[in-house]
Design a protein around this motif. Structure first.
Motif, PDB file in Angstrom:
ATOM      1  N   LEU A   1       0.826  -1.202   0.000  1.00 13.95           N
ATOM      2  CA  LEU A   1       0.000   0.000   0.000  1.00 13.95           C
ATOM      3  C   LEU A   1       0.864   1.257   0.000  1.00 13.95           C
ATOM      4  O   LEU A   1       0.585   2.212  -0.724  1.00 13.95           O
ATOM      5  N   LEU A   2       1.927   1.249   0.785  1.00 17.58           N
ATOM      6  CA  LEU A   2       2.825   2.390   0.811  1.00 17.58           C
ATOM      7  C   LEU A   2       3.504   2.578  -0.540  1.00 17.58           C
ATOM      8  O   LEU A   2       3.627   3.702  -1.030  1.00 17.58           O
ATOM      9  N   GLY A   3       3.929   1.481  -1.162  1.00 22.44           N
ATOM     10  CA  GLY A   3       4.539   1.566  -2.487  1.00 22.44           C
ATOM     11  C   GLY A   3       3.585   2.120  -3.525  1.00 22.44           C
ATOM     12  O   GLY A   3       3.953   2.952  -4.358  1.00 22.44           O
ATOM     13  N   ALA A   4       2.329   1.682  -3.502  1.00 25.27           N
ATOM     14  CA  ALA A   4       1.329   2.192  -4.441  1.00 25.27           C
ATOM     15  C   ALA A   4       1.064   3.668  -4.208  1.00 25.27           C
ATOM     16  O   ALA A   4       0.900   4.439  -5.158  1.00 25.27           O
ATOM     17  N   LEU A   5       1.042   4.072  -2.958  1.00 26.27           N
ATOM     18  CA  LEU A   5       0.824   5.481  -2.641  1.00 26.27           C
ATOM     19  C   LEU A   5       1.982   6.337  -3.148  1.00 26.27           C
ATOM     20  O   LEU A   5       1.768   7.404  -3.732  1.00 26.27           O
ATOM     21  N   VAL A   6       3.191   5.874  -2.966  1.00 22.54           N
ATOM     22  CA  VAL A   6       4.357   6.620  -3.450  1.00 22.54           C
ATOM     23  C   VAL A   6       4.322   6.728  -4.965  1.00 22.54           C
ATOM     24  O   VAL A   6       4.586   7.788  -5.535  1.00 22.54           O
ATOM     25  N   LEU A   7       3.978   5.650  -5.657  1.00 22.75           N
ATOM     26  CA  LEU A   7       3.899   5.694  -7.115  1.00 22.75           C
ATOM     27  C   LEU A   7       2.785   6.624  -7.586  1.00 22.75           C
ATOM     28  O   LEU A   7       2.938   7.326  -8.587  1.00 22.75           O
TER      29      LEU A   7
ATOM     30  N   GLY B   1       4.110  11.346  -9.516  1.00 17.14           N
ATOM     31  CA  GLY B   1       4.012  11.567 -10.951  1.00 17.14           C
ATOM     32  C   GLY B   1       4.630  12.895 -11.335  1.00 17.14           C
ATOM     33  O   GLY B   1       5.106  13.673 -10.509  1.00 17.14           O
ATOM     34  N   ASP B   2       4.648  13.178 -12.637  1.00 14.60           N
ATOM     35  CA  ASP B   2       5.214  14.437 -13.102  1.00 14.60           C
ATOM     36  C   ASP B   2       4.175  15.550 -13.181  1.00 14.60           C
ATOM     37  O   ASP B   2       4.456  16.638 -13.656  1.00 14.60           O
ATOM     38  N   GLY B   3       2.980  15.290 -12.726  1.00 15.04           N
ATOM     39  CA  GLY B   3       1.942  16.306 -12.719  1.00 15.04           C
ATOM     40  C   GLY B   3       1.204  16.411 -14.039  1.00 15.04           C
ATOM     41  O   GLY B   3       0.462  17.360 -14.258  1.00 15.04           O
ATOM     42  N   ALA B   4       1.409  15.478 -14.964  1.00 16.52           N
ATOM     43  CA  ALA B   4       0.751  15.539 -16.265  1.00 16.52           C
ATOM     44  C   ALA B   4      -0.758  15.474 -16.134  1.00 16.52           C
ATOM     45  O   ALA B   4      -1.487  16.051 -16.938  1.00 16.52           O
ATOM     46  N   ALA B   5      -1.232  14.798 -15.145  1.00 17.75           N
ATOM     47  CA  ALA B   5      -2.683  14.691 -14.970  1.00 17.75           C
ATOM     48  C   ALA B   5      -3.282  16.003 -14.495  1.00 17.75           C
ATOM     49  O   ALA B   5      -4.478  16.233 -14.660  1.00 17.75           O
ATOM     50  N   LEU B   6      -2.473  16.892 -13.938  1.00 18.68           N
ATOM     51  CA  LEU B   6      -2.985  18.154 -13.425  1.00 18.68           C
ATOM     52  C   LEU B   6      -2.959  19.263 -14.468  1.00 18.68           C
ATOM     53  O   LEU B   6      -3.609  20.287 -14.297  1.00 18.68           O
TER      54      LEU B   6
END
Length: 96
Positions: free
Chosen positions: A63-69, A73-78
């Motif tokens: 869960l911690l690994g998934a949260l970190v991933l 991100g590079d912010g492309a979704a924003l």
């Protein structure tokens, strides 16, 4: 396929064997076995680890690994998406 006529009485032999196994008494541990195991486990010190207790469990680590991933991100979704009708460079159809 196997030929069941070549082994007459095989079903009866298996049934007899299973009946004998069912009639055997259940195996029992020696007296006070579980008490001795509990006492030995309580007497042993916990293994030293540099990881916190929650991180030694695989589900929490995943869960911690998934949260970190998800967060790293590079912010492309924003950023707003570029419009398809406005290419960044004009397309060259013919070269003169």
């Amino acid at each position: 396929m196997s030929d069941s006529t070549s082994r007459p009485g095989s079903d009866e032999a298996w049934e007899e064997l299973l009946r004998q196994l069912r009639n055997q008494s259940k195996a029992q541990p020696p007296p006070f076995f579980y008490a001795r195991v509990q006492a030995r486990l309580a007497a042993e010190p916990a293994p030293a680890s540099w990881l916190p207790g929650w991180a030694r469990r695989p589900a929490y680590a995943a869960l911690l690994g998934a949260l970190v991933l998800a967060v790293s991100g590079d912010g492309a979704a924003l950023r707003p998406a570029k419009l398809a009708s406005q290419p960044s460079q004009p397309a060259l159809l013919f070269s003169h």
